[in-house]
Design a protein around this motif. Structure first.
Motif, PDB file in Angstrom:
ATOM      1  N   CYS A   1       0.874  -1.173   0.000  1.00 20.45           N
ATOM      2  CA  CYS A   1       0.000   0.000   0.000  1.00 20.45           C
ATOM      3  C   CYS A   1       0.913   1.225   0.000  1.00 20.45           C
ATOM      4  CB  CYS A   1      -0.925   0.009   1.211  1.00 20.45           C
ATOM      5  SG  CYS A   1      -2.128   1.379   1.188  1.00 20.45           S
ATOM      6  N   VAL A   2       1.276   1.681  -1.204  1.00 22.29           N
ATOM      7  CA  VAL A   2       2.252   2.761  -1.372  1.00 22.29           C
ATOM      8  C   VAL A   2       1.581   3.933  -2.073  1.00 22.29           C
ATOM      9  CG1 VAL A   2       4.505   3.401  -2.302  1.00 22.29           C
ATOM     10  CG2 VAL A   2       4.094   1.043  -1.548  1.00 22.29           C
ATOM     11  N   PHE A   3       1.708   5.116  -1.478  1.00 22.47           N
ATOM     12  CA  PHE A   3       1.156   6.332  -2.057  1.00 22.47           C
ATOM     13  C   PHE A   3       2.200   7.020  -2.947  1.00 22.47           C
ATOM     14  CE2 PHE A   3      -1.578   5.333   1.377  1.00 22.47           C
ATOM     15  CZ  PHE A   3      -2.799   5.950   1.154  1.00 22.47           C
ATOM     16  N   SER A   4       1.739   7.922  -3.798  1.00 23.59           N
ATOM     17  CA  SER A   4       2.634   8.654  -4.689  1.00 23.59           C
ATOM     18  C   SER A   4       3.671   9.431  -3.887  1.00 23.59           C
ATOM     19  CB  SER A   4       1.837   9.612  -5.580  1.00 23.59           C
ATOM     20  OG  SER A   4       0.906   8.913  -6.367  1.00 23.59           O
ATOM     21  N   PRO A   5       4.889   9.581  -4.422  1.00 22.86           N
ATOM     22  CA  PRO A   5       5.924  10.342  -3.716  1.00 22.86           C
ATOM     23  C   PRO A   5       5.427  11.747  -3.362  1.00 22.86           C
ATOM     24  CG  PRO A   5       6.870   9.193  -5.591  1.00 22.86           C
ATOM     25  CD  PRO A   5       5.382   9.019  -5.697  1.00 22.86           C
ATOM     26  N   GLY A   6       5.682  12.127  -2.130  1.00 21.35           N
ATOM     27  CA  GLY A   6       5.243  13.445  -1.666  1.00 21.35           C
ATOM     28  C   GLY A   6       3.905  13.443  -0.966  1.00 21.35           C
ATOM     29  N   LEU A   7       3.137  12.368  -1.128  1.00 23.57           N
ATOM     30  CA  LEU A   7       1.835  12.268  -0.457  1.00 23.57           C
ATOM     31  C   LEU A   7       1.993  11.508   0.846  1.00 23.57           C
ATOM     32  CD1 LEU A   7      -0.660  11.457  -3.372  1.00 23.57           C
ATOM     33  CD2 LEU A   7      -0.046  13.673  -2.404  1.00 23.57           C
ATOM     34  N   ILE A   8       1.681  12.141   1.952  1.00 20.21           N
ATOM     35  CA  ILE A   8       1.760  11.497   3.262  1.00 20.21           C
ATOM     36  C   ILE A   8       0.339  11.396   3.825  1.00 20.21           C
ATOM     37  CG2 ILE A   8       2.723  11.608   5.580  1.00 20.21           C
ATOM     38  CD1 ILE A   8       5.019  13.204   4.466  1.00 20.21           C
ATOM     39  N   PRO A   9      -0.274  10.214   3.751  1.00 21.22           N
ATOM     40  CA  PRO A   9      -1.672  10.073   4.187  1.00 21.22           C
ATOM     41  C   PRO A   9      -1.791  10.097   5.704  1.00 21.22           C
ATOM     42  CG  PRO A   9      -0.791   7.959   3.535  1.00 21.22           C
ATOM     43  CD  PRO A   9       0.276   8.961   3.228  1.00 21.22           C
ATOM     44  N   THR A  10      -2.968  10.449   6.154  1.00 16.88           N
ATOM     45  CA  THR A  10      -3.288  10.414   7.582  1.00 16.88           C
ATOM     46  C   THR A  10      -4.395   9.384   7.803  1.00 16.88           C
ATOM     47  OG1 THR A  10      -4.895  12.208   7.321  1.00 16.88           O
ATOM     48  CG2 THR A  10      -2.623  12.816   7.903  1.00 16.88           C
ATOM     49  N   SER A  11      -4.533   8.966   9.071  1.00 15.42           N
ATOM     50  CA  SER A  11      -5.580   7.999   9.464  1.00 15.42           C
ATOM     51  C   SER A  11      -5.508   6.746   8.603  1.00 15.42           C
ATOM     52  CB  SER A  11      -6.971   8.636   9.342  1.00 15.42           C
ATOM     53  OG  SER A  11      -7.054   9.818  10.115  1.00 15.42           O
ATOM     54  N   THR A  12      -4.312   6.208   8.423  1.00 15.55           N
ATOM     55  CA  THR A  12      -4.148   4.985   7.636  1.00 15.55           C
ATOM     56  C   THR A  12      -4.689   3.782   8.399  1.00 15.55           C
ATOM     57  OG1 THR A  12      -2.145   5.935   6.689  1.00 15.55           O
ATOM     58  CG2 THR A  12      -2.490   3.588   6.355  1.00 15.55           C
ATOM     59  N   SER A  13      -5.373   2.889   7.697  1.00 12.32           N
ATOM     60  CA  SER A  13      -5.926   1.695   8.349  1.00 12.32           C
ATOM     61  C   SER A  13      -5.940   0.529   7.366  1.00 12.32           C
ATOM     62  CB  SER A  13      -7.347   1.960   8.852  1.00 12.32           C
ATOM     63  OG  SER A  13      -8.228   2.196   7.763  1.00 12.32           O
ATOM     64  N   TRP A  14      -5.932  -0.678   7.941  1.00 15.26           N
ATOM     65  CA  TRP A  14      -6.050  -1.920   7.178  1.00 15.26           C
ATOM     66  C   TRP A  14      -7.238  -2.713   7.715  1.00 15.26           C
ATOM     67  CZ3 TRP A  14      -3.643  -4.092   3.011  1.00 15.26           C
ATOM     68  CH2 TRP A  14      -2.501  -3.450   2.525  1.00 15.26           C
ATOM     69  N   LYS A  15      -7.950  -3.348   6.785  1.00 13.59           N
ATOM     70  CA  LYS A  15      -9.128  -4.132   7.182  1.00 13.59           C
ATOM     71  C   LYS A  15      -9.191  -5.383   6.317  1.00 13.59           C
ATOM     72  CE  LYS A  15     -12.908  -1.904   8.001  1.00 13.59           C
ATOM     73  NZ  LYS A  15     -14.162  -1.127   7.806  1.00 13.59           N
ATOM     74  N   LYS A  16      -9.546  -6.511   6.953  1.00 11.10           N
ATOM     75  CA  LYS A  16      -9.759  -7.749   6.212  1.00 11.10           C
ATOM     76  C   LYS A  16     -11.237  -7.884   5.892  1.00 11.10           C
ATOM     77  CE  LYS A  16      -8.332 -12.564   5.977  1.00 11.10           C
ATOM     78  NZ  LYS A  16      -7.669 -13.696   6.662  1.00 11.10           N
ATOM     79  N   ALA A  17     -11.541  -8.091   4.606  1.00  7.74           N
ATOM     80  CA  ALA A  17     -12.924  -8.031   4.133  1.00  7.74           C
ATOM     81  C   ALA A  17     -13.792  -9.117   4.759  1.00  7.74           C
ATOM     82  CB  ALA A  17     -12.962  -8.132   2.614  1.00  7.74           C
ATOM     83  N   GLU A  18     -13.243 -10.346   4.931  1.00  7.94           N
ATOM     84  CA  GLU A  18     -14.061 -11.458   5.420  1.00  7.94           C
ATOM     85  C   GLU A  18     -14.581 -11.207   6.842  1.00  7.94           C
ATOM     86  OE1 GLU A  18     -11.722 -13.024   2.055  1.00  7.94           O
ATOM     87  OE2 GLU A  18     -11.341 -11.710   3.767  1.00  7.94           O
ATOM     88  N   THR A  19     -13.762 -10.600   7.666  1.00  9.88           N
ATOM     89  CA  THR A  19     -14.156 -10.391   9.058  1.00  9.88           C
ATOM     90  C   THR A  19     -14.603  -8.962   9.345  1.00  9.88           C
ATOM     91  OG1 THR A  19     -11.878  -9.869   9.694  1.00  9.88           O
ATOM     92  CG2 THR A  19     -12.549 -12.191   9.782  1.00  9.88           C
ATOM     93  N   GLY A  20     -14.102  -8.015   8.555  1.00 12.09           N
ATOM     94  CA  GLY A  20     -14.412  -6.602   8.783  1.00 12.09           C
ATOM     95  C   GLY A  20     -13.638  -6.001   9.935  1.00 12.09           C
TER      96      GLY A  20
END
Length: 462
Positions: free
Chosen positions: A240-259
């Protein structure tokens, strides 16, 4: 009076016929090199005075009969002329004009004037410039963007078609043909990302110009529902890599089967734009769909992906080992390859023979085998297995081996007993041999023996 008018008309007609004028048309992409044709069709053509001009507004390039050349003031770049005619072609009557790094301002009507005889011959060339550009050049995901294909000057009765990544493209976004170009307007997304090509058809000729449109946002994986592959027991990074120079906030990961939200170590990312999820040791339970999310300037960006787990299953069959390459989802796999890995005394790793198929049957001793699985676009992934065949063959071979071992032990014991008997016989022989070496001792031995026999006989008679 009538004769005078007739004579004047005849002279004008002759002059118009003598002054041959031809029109050509050329369509080139901005930034390329344009070659404007100018061929002399009379003989001899050299030496001749040649004048190239544009829109009757000034000289582009000129050559005198003496060979001297002159360039227009605006047709040079940092002191180097952008236009030239090849000297090697003058003898052939070729005075074509080359314009390097053409710009939109170079478009227009050019005239090549060849002063051989009077009146001079002229050839006209209409140069049209095609270009494709995006506004903004690198849009943000979800931002409004327009892609324009423009031809200067725009040719009448022309057609425009679009292609995306070498495939026909019919824009679902707003599509505008306004008489000076063709424009696609919409929101930046993966649908518009890639190589966009504008194809213009005019006078049974086709010309195209392209632009690579990059959309800033999540660049890895490059699209939703991307399938990634991992091997059981190995560490893995879900990308999960964003474009150079973009620093995202509130990053999260979720597994679809369990939510359920997954534990994410944000401190692992040094660049700030890499928000990949680390799996220290992959298990079969890790398979499934995942979603990565992050906010950029108040806009929530997401990317979904599917993790497929690969493993090798071993089974025994009639003195051999059978290895099978198994994936939790093999729908994208088109070919399996098995590579034997060996190591020399220095620990250097090398690849051995390659076998084909999802399952292989092996005989002998090995160190390591790697299963590589391929798809339509190349290698998808691989999984490695350590094989130890010694002592692991079928029960029939183990039984035979046990019988052979027992036979060897029995023969060894018998040989030891024979050696002990021979050794004892040799010792007795040596002892007797030492006694008979002394005659007196021999006489005493015989006398004692005779007396013993006499006593025995006397005892029997009594």
């Amino acid at each position: 009076m009538m004769l005078l008018k007739g004579a004047i008309f005849g002279v004008i007609t002759i002059l118009m016929t003598a002054a041959r004028c031809e029109i050509a048309e050329l369509l080139v992409e901005v930034g390329s090199t344009a070659v404007l044709p100018c061929m002399c069709r009379v003989s001899p053509c050299h030496p001749a005075a040649i004048i190239w001009s544009k829109d009757s507004k000034g000289t582009v390039w000129r050559k005198e009969r003496s060979g001297l050349q002159f360039w227009g003031s605006r047709w040079s770049q940092r002191g180097n002329p952008r236009v030239q005619c090849l000297h090697s072609q003058f003898d052939k009557g070729d005075y074509s004009l080359q314009i390097s790094s053409v710009t939109e301002k170079d478009a227009g009507l050019y005239t090549c004037r060849m002063e051989l005889t009077k009146p001079a011959a002229e050839i006209q060339v209409m140069l049209r410039i095609i270009q494709v550009y995006a506004s903004p050049p690198v849009p943000m995901w979800g931002e409004k963007v327009s892609v324009t294909c423009r031809v200067t000057p725009w040719p009448k009765d022309s057609s425009v078609r679009w292609r995306l990544n070498n495939s026909p493209f019919w824009p679902e976004e707003e599509f505008v043909n306004n008489g000076i170009g063709s424009t696609i307007e919409g929101k930046a997304s993966e649908r518009l990302a890639g190589n966009l090509t504008c194809v213009v058809g005019h006078n049974k000729k086709m010309l195209q110009a392209s632009i690579t449109l990059s959309v800033r946002g999540i660049i890895q994986p490059p699209k939703d529902n991307k399938v990634v592959y991992a091997a059981v027991g190995s560490p893995f990074l879900l990308p999960c890599v964003f474009s150079p120079g973009l620093i995202p906030t509130s990053t999260s990961w979720k597994k679809a089967e369990t939510g359920d939200l997954l534990a994410f170590n944000d401190s692992r990312s040094f660049s700030g734009c890499d928000k990949s999820l680390e799996i220290k040791e992959v298990t079969m339970e890790d398979q499934g769909k995942y979603k990565c999310s992050g906010s950029i300037k108040g806009q929530r960006l997401t990317r979904t992906m599917q993790l497929v787990i690969a493993k090798i299953v071993q089974s025994k069959k009639k003195g051999s080992v059978m290895l099978t390459c198994q994936l939790t989802d093999a729908s994208e796999v088109t070919e399996y390859e098995w590579v034997r890995m060996t190591y020399d005394v220095n620990g250097t790793k090398s690849a051995g023979p390659v076998l084909k198929g999802q399952t292989v049957v092996l005989e002998g001793n090995w160190q390591e085998w790697t299963c590589c699985f391929h798809g339509r676009e190349g290698l998808l992934g691989n999984v490695t297995y350590q094989v130890h065949l010694t002592g692991g063959l079928s029960g029939q071979k183990s039984s035979a081996s046990s019988r052979n071992t027992g036979t060897v032990i029995g023969l060894s014991a018998l040989l030891i007993v024979l050696l002990l008997v021979l050794a004892q016989m040799y010792k007795n022989h040596q002892r007797k041999k030492r006694i008979f070496q002394y005659p007196a001792l021999e006489t005493i031995v015989h006398t004692i023996s005779n007396e013993r026999e006499e006593r025995e006989r006397s005892r029997v008679k009594n």
